[in-house]
Scaffold this motif. Structure first.
Motif, mmCIF file in Angstrom:
data_model
loop_
_atom_site.group_PDB
_atom_site.id
_atom_site.type_symbol
_atom_site.label_atom_id
_atom_site.label_comp_id
_atom_site.label_asym_id
_atom_site.label_seq_id
_atom_site.Cartn_x
_atom_site.Cartn_y
_atom_site.Cartn_z
ATOM 1 N N ASP A 41 55.545 40.021 55.556
ATOM 2 C CA ASP A 41 56.559 39.077 56.048
ATOM 3 C C ASP A 41 57.119 38.245 54.908
ATOM 4 N N GLU A 42 58.376 37.848 55.079
ATOM 5 C CA GLU A 42 59.068 37.056 54.058
ATOM 6 C C GLU A 42 58.345 35.725 53.835
ATOM 7 N N PRO A 43 58.091 35.387 52.576
ATOM 8 C CA PRO A 43 57.384 34.130 52.299
ATOM 9 C C PRO A 43 58.257 32.914 52.577
ATOM 10 N N GLY A 44 57.587 31.822 52.988
ATOM 11 C CA GLY A 44 58.319 30.608 53.298
ATOM 12 C C GLY A 44 58.108 29.493 52.296
ATOM 13 N N ASP A 45 57.127 29.647 51.417
ATOM 14 C CA ASP A 45 56.859 28.624 50.405
ATOM 15 C C ASP A 45 56.301 29.295 49.155
ATOM 16 N N ASN A 46 56.014 28.503 48.146
ATOM 17 C CA ASN A 46 55.561 29.053 46.875
ATOM 18 C C ASN A 46 54.217 29.772 47.010
ATOM 19 N N SER A 48 52.846 31.289 49.665
ATOM 20 C CA SER A 48 52.988 32.583 50.332
ATOM 21 C C SER A 48 53.807 33.562 49.489
ATOM 22 N N TYR A 49 54.729 33.050 48.662
ATOM 23 C CA TYR A 49 55.459 33.933 47.742
ATOM 24 C C TYR A 49 54.497 34.563 46.742
ATOM 25 N N LEU A 50 53.646 33.744 46.133
ATOM 26 C CA LEU A 50 52.702 34.275 45.150
ATOM 27 C C LEU A 50 51.731 35.263 45.793
ATOM 28 N N LEU A 51 51.276 34.960 46.997
ATOM 29 C CA LEU A 51 50.366 35.865 47.692
ATOM 30 C C LEU A 51 51.075 37.166 48.057
ATOM 31 N N THR A 52 52.303 37.071 48.533
ATOM 32 C CA THR A 52 53.091 38.264 48.870
ATOM 33 C C THR A 52 53.302 39.130 47.640
ATOM 34 N N ARG A 53 53.624 38.508 46.526
ATOM 35 C CA ARG A 53 53.822 39.247 45.271
ATOM 36 C C ARG A 53 52.575 40.031 44.896
ATOM 37 N N VAL A 144 45.689 35.463 43.498
ATOM 38 C CA VAL A 144 45.179 36.782 43.107
ATOM 39 C C VAL A 144 43.858 37.064 43.831
ATOM 40 N N ILE A 145 42.979 36.074 43.859
ATOM 41 C CA ILE A 145 41.687 36.239 44.530
ATOM 42 C C ILE A 145 41.890 36.479 46.022
ATOM 43 N N LEU A 146 42.746 35.686 46.659
ATOM 44 C CA LEU A 146 42.991 35.848 48.090
ATOM 45 C C LEU A 146 43.603 37.216 48.394
ATOM 46 N N ALA A 147 44.534 37.667 47.564
ATOM 47 C CA ALA A 147 45.139 38.994 47.755
ATOM 48 C C ALA A 147 44.092 40.084 47.627
ATOM 49 N N ASP A 148 43.226 39.978 46.631
ATOM 50 C CA ASP A 148 42.157 40.970 46.463
ATOM 51 C C ASP A 148 41.266 41.025 47.696
ATOM 52 N N ARG A 149 40.944 39.880 48.247
ATOM 53 C CA ARG A 149 40.065 39.840 49.421
ATOM 54 C C ARG A 149 40.756 40.393 50.668
ATOM 55 N N ILE A 150 42.038 40.112 50.828
ATOM 56 C CA ILE A 150 42.778 40.663 51.971
ATOM 57 C C ILE A 150 42.845 42.182 51.863
#
Length: 163
Positions: A41-46, A48-53, A144-150
């Protein structure tokens, strides 16, 4: 003296190959269905943008024909964890939590969901510019850590529950 024994290494690699382990993105891996097939989903803040990336870096960016959608919600909090004798904060932790839901785009049915969390820290003892750079870096490391865990959660789910 311990020396490397190639025969032992090859024997152990062959044994692991025969016990049912396979790469998650391999031909028979369950997570291969996610590769380039998830629309975040499209990010709404910085945050969520970094996590989406980071998620798109790991799962790939689809070309418009994605089957699955990934919804994200990110919360962060900054905590003072170190003080000098003069009671000036010298260290901060950034605590983050991401909630996600993987859904099928056609039916909008949620396939799996979960929550991951972690933290990173940075020092606040340098100049204003150095402190700002350290905070920005800590924030990016947290995503980066949160993305890896997801991604690890999604891979584990798809290997035990084929989509």
């Amino acid at each position: 003296m311990l020396s490397f024994n190639r025969r032992l290494f090859l024997l152990s690699a062959a044994a692991l190959g025969g016990c049912g382990f396979s790469p998650v993105y391999g031909p028979e891996g369950g997570a291969s269905v996610l590769q380039n097939n998830v629309l975040v989903d499209e990010p709404g803040d910085n945050a969520s943008y970094l996590l989406t990336r980071e998620l798109e870096d790991r799962l790939g960016r689809g070309s418009g024909g994605e089957t699955y959608g990934l919804s994200l919600s990110v919360k962060t909090d900054q905590e003072s964890v170190g003080k000098t004798v003069a009671q000036v904060t010298s260290r901060y932790d950034i605590v983050g939590e991401a909630t996600y839901s993987l859904r099928e785009l056609n039916t909008k049915e949620v396939i799996t969901s979960g929550k991951v969390n972690s933290f990173t820290g940075y020092s606040a003892t340098g100049s204003t510019v150095a402190e700002l750079a350290a905070e920005t870096d800590a924030f990016e490391r947290l995503m980066v850590i949160l993305a890896d865990r997801i991604v690890a959660d999604l891979q584990a789910y798809t290997t035990t529950n084929p989509l």
